[in-house]
Scaffold this motif. Sequence first.
Motif, PDB file in Angstrom:
ATOM      1  N   ALA A  60      34.707  42.489  40.531  1.00  0.00           N
ATOM      2  CA  ALA A  60      35.609  41.368  40.223  1.00  0.00           C
ATOM      3  C   ALA A  60      36.633  41.733  39.144  1.00  0.00           C
ATOM      4  O   ALA A  60      37.833  41.582  39.373  1.00  0.00           O
ATOM      5  CB  ALA A  60      34.803  40.130  39.835  1.00  0.00           C
ATOM      6  N   PRO A  61      36.202  42.236  37.990  1.00  0.00           N
ATOM      7  CA  PRO A  61      37.214  42.634  36.998  1.00  0.00           C
ATOM      8  C   PRO A  61      38.079  43.794  37.481  1.00  0.00           C
ATOM      9  O   PRO A  61      39.246  43.894  37.116  1.00  0.00           O
ATOM     10  CB  PRO A  61      36.406  43.026  35.758  1.00  0.00           C
ATOM     11  CG  PRO A  61      34.982  43.003  36.150  1.00  0.00           C
ATOM     12  CD  PRO A  61      34.843  42.285  37.436  1.00  0.00           C
ATOM     13  N   GLN A  63      39.144  44.241  40.526  1.00  0.00           N
ATOM     14  CA  GLN A  63      40.185  43.683  41.381  1.00  0.00           C
ATOM     15  C   GLN A  63      41.284  43.027  40.557  1.00  0.00           C
ATOM     16  O   GLN A  63      42.463  43.092  40.906  1.00  0.00           O
ATOM     17  CB  GLN A  63      39.575  42.676  42.357  1.00  0.00           C
ATOM     18  CG  GLN A  63      39.112  43.370  43.628  1.00  0.00           C
ATOM     19  CD  GLN A  63      38.096  42.561  44.400  1.00  0.00           C
ATOM     20  OE1 GLN A  63      37.923  41.373  44.141  1.00  0.00           O
ATOM     21  NE2 GLN A  63      37.437  43.209  45.330  1.00  0.00           N
ATOM     22  N   LEU A  64      40.873  42.438  39.458  1.00  0.00           N
ATOM     23  CA  LEU A  64      41.845  41.850  38.539  1.00  0.00           C
ATOM     24  C   LEU A  64      42.786  42.940  38.024  1.00  0.00           C
ATOM     25  O   LEU A  64      44.000  42.767  37.938  1.00  0.00           O
ATOM     26  CB  LEU A  64      41.062  41.247  37.365  1.00  0.00           C
ATOM     27  CG  LEU A  64      41.613  40.021  36.689  1.00  0.00           C
ATOM     28  CD1 LEU A  64      41.940  38.943  37.685  1.00  0.00           C
ATOM     29  CD2 LEU A  64      40.574  39.504  35.687  1.00  0.00           C
ATOM     30  N   PRO A 129      44.301  34.220  38.496  1.00  0.00           N
ATOM     31  CA  PRO A 129      43.090  34.964  38.892  1.00  0.00           C
ATOM     32  C   PRO A 129      42.201  35.324  37.706  1.00  0.00           C
ATOM     33  O   PRO A 129      40.975  35.420  37.852  1.00  0.00           O
ATOM     34  CB  PRO A 129      43.648  36.231  39.552  1.00  0.00           C
ATOM     35  CG  PRO A 129      45.049  36.355  39.098  1.00  0.00           C
ATOM     36  CD  PRO A 129      45.538  34.968  38.786  1.00  0.00           C
ATOM     37  N   THR A 130      42.809  35.512  36.516  1.00  0.00           N
ATOM     38  CA  THR A 130      42.001  35.899  35.349  1.00  0.00           C
ATOM     39  C   THR A 130      41.023  34.793  34.982  1.00  0.00           C
ATOM     40  O   THR A 130      39.821  35.035  34.795  1.00  0.00           O
ATOM     41  CB  THR A 130      42.905  36.181  34.131  1.00  0.00           C
ATOM     42  OG1 THR A 130      43.869  37.155  34.506  1.00  0.00           O
ATOM     43  CG2 THR A 130      42.097  36.689  32.950  1.00  0.00           C
ATOM     44  N   GLN A 132      40.062  32.273  36.822  1.00  0.00           N
ATOM     45  CA  GLN A 132      39.137  32.095  37.957  1.00  0.00           C
ATOM     46  C   GLN A 132      37.980  33.099  37.855  1.00  0.00           C
ATOM     47  O   GLN A 132      36.800  32.736  37.929  1.00  0.00           O
ATOM     48  CB  GLN A 132      39.921  32.328  39.266  1.00  0.00           C
ATOM     49  CG  GLN A 132      39.085  32.204  40.524  1.00  0.00           C
ATOM     50  CD  GLN A 132      38.750  30.756  40.822  1.00  0.00           C
ATOM     51  OE1 GLN A 132      39.616  29.907  40.733  1.00  0.00           O
ATOM     52  NE2 GLN A 132      37.495  30.489  41.132  1.00  0.00           N
ATOM     53  N   THR A 133      38.326  34.377  37.657  1.00  0.00           N
ATOM     54  CA  THR A 133      37.310  35.429  37.575  1.00  0.00           C
ATOM     55  C   THR A 133      36.400  35.209  36.370  1.00  0.00           C
ATOM     56  O   THR A 133      35.181  35.382  36.467  1.00  0.00           O
ATOM     57  CB  THR A 133      37.982  36.819  37.473  1.00  0.00           C
ATOM     58  OG1 THR A 133      38.905  36.945  38.541  1.00  0.00           O
ATOM     59  CG2 THR A 133      36.969  37.934  37.542  1.00  0.00           C
ATOM     60  N   THR A 134      36.987  34.820  35.251  1.00  0.00           N
ATOM     61  CA  THR A 134      36.198  34.602  34.041  1.00  0.00           C
ATOM     62  C   THR A 134      35.123  33.547  34.294  1.00  0.00           C
ATOM     63  O   THR A 134      33.961  33.732  33.936  1.00  0.00           O
ATOM     64  CB  THR A 134      37.105  34.140  32.878  1.00  0.00           C
ATOM     65  OG1 THR A 134      38.188  35.065  32.774  1.00  0.00           O
ATOM     66  CG2 THR A 134      36.352  34.090  31.574  1.00  0.00           C
ATOM     67  N   ASP A 136      33.958  32.531  37.271  1.00  0.00           N
ATOM     68  CA  ASP A 136      33.019  33.037  38.287  1.00  0.00           C
ATOM     69  C   ASP A 136      31.958  33.926  37.639  1.00  0.00           C
ATOM     70  O   ASP A 136      30.773  33.836  37.953  1.00  0.00           O
ATOM     71  CB  ASP A 136      33.756  33.862  39.353  1.00  0.00           C
ATOM     72  CG  ASP A 136      34.574  32.975  40.281  1.00  0.00           C
ATOM     73  OD1 ASP A 136      34.413  31.738  40.183  1.00  0.00           O
ATOM     74  OD2 ASP A 136      35.358  33.510  41.078  1.00  0.00           O
ATOM     75  N   LEU A 137      32.405  34.815  36.749  1.00  0.00           N
ATOM     76  CA  LEU A 137      31.477  35.765  36.142  1.00  0.00           C
ATOM     77  C   LEU A 137      30.512  35.076  35.181  1.00  0.00           C
ATOM     78  O   LEU A 137      29.396  35.535  34.985  1.00  0.00           O
ATOM     79  CB  LEU A 137      32.249  36.864  35.394  1.00  0.00           C
ATOM     80  CG  LEU A 137      32.995  37.871  36.269  1.00  0.00           C
ATOM     81  CD1 LEU A 137      33.797  38.822  35.397  1.00  0.00           C
ATOM     82  CD2 LEU A 137      32.018  38.667  37.133  1.00  0.00           C
TER      83      LEU A 137
END
Length: 391
Positions: A60-61, A63-64, A129-130, A132-134, A136-137
């Motif tokens: 995930a990170p 892909q970011l 996306p940042t 969102q990913t944060t 999600d993680l």
Amino acid sequence: MKAPATRSAARGPVTGPTRGRWRRGLLRAAVLGLLVSVLAACAPDAPQDTFDTAGPFAEAPDQLWNIVFPIAVGVFILVNGILIFAIVRFRRRSDEDDSELPRQVAGNTRLEILWTLVPAVILAVIAVPTIQTTFDLAAQPDDALEVRVVAKQYWFEFEYLGDEGQDVVTSTQLHIPTEQPVYLHMEALSAQQPDPGGVGPKEGGAAEGVLHSFWVPRLAGKQDIVPGQVRNMSIQADEVGRYEGQCAQFCGLSHSRMRFQVIAQEPDEFQAWLDEQSEPAEPADEADEDLVAEGEQAFTEAACIQCHAIEGYEGPDGQAAEVRIGPDLTHFATRDTMAGGFRESNRENLRAWLEDPQEFKPGAQMPNLIEDEQMDPEQVEPLVEYLMSLE
Ligand code: HEC
Ligand SMILES: [Cu+2]
């Protein structure tokens, strides 16, 4: 006052030889920097390569990064292109060059708006996306195996939680099943106080740890572990393997020797490992029984019992070994690294460790027991035999 119209009025003349020396120095630094970066990228076998991801929480990170990096490169090329253009185009051509300064654009409203808006838009786009990913993680994944991680100067303890965890406590080598998320509850505790176990606030001195950071580059991002708090993160390995980790926050003299390994096994192999760890050790077949018995006794006499737990241990007067200041040694011989995972676990290293922990690992929080007259040098060999029998 108006800006001086000519350059030579603005600063004194730079003489030829000085300028040459400067240029050569700069060139050398640039070439050296480039060489170092290129060589670093050529490492043939990099066990801690963040780009060689091995699970979803590392992907995930990554892909970011795939989104942010090209944008950053674009901005870099644009800004530096303009900079280099300006340097070359408007440079002073000789010491006698008295030409006019280029057209001054300070206070140009249209330009000001443009170079405020463009970066703001770029940052806004990256933020989506940042964030969102944060989030999600940060969420606890479903069906996660839960493990408590304790960071101490200078080693990690792992405690498997819940009924399925079977009260297993180990150190330095974290076994996990493949293709299952593992949710970590991480705490930093004092190196000198016993760990009472369990996630959450700790009484007395145990809570007085220092800042550490848990980092297995191929499995997840980096997470600081703050004393007095519980920090969470998830890791997952999609394939069987050994993943190198380390403390990534300076935490004292032996910070660089605070490493660990995550060992991912097929789920049934992992379960077998966990079942085995939940039982006292079975003495290894090749062990010398008399020496083992002597070592077992020395474990109490030489004060080891004041800091180390061994499940099923019985001292000369029936004492149990339950204190969790140093690593749990119940299955010490099943781990192939020791003392924070920076050295192989073998007889030679174990002997060296017991004889002089400071020499082996400067700053280590295990005292020199020979110097303290707690341990007779004659007890080292039986202790080595005993610890190496703990399989
Ligand atoms: C005052 C507490 C204390 C005493 C007493 C003590 N130890 Fe330790 N021991 C530690 C600490 C703390 C560590 C972890 C050090 C590190 O890795 O930085 C450790 C690490 C170890 C390790 C490495 C374990 C691993 O899994 O990496 C072994 C083996 C060990 N001790 C054996 C002994 C023996 C044998 C004795 C008795 C002769 C003893 N210790 C006495 C605190 C102690
Ligand atoms: Cu650390």
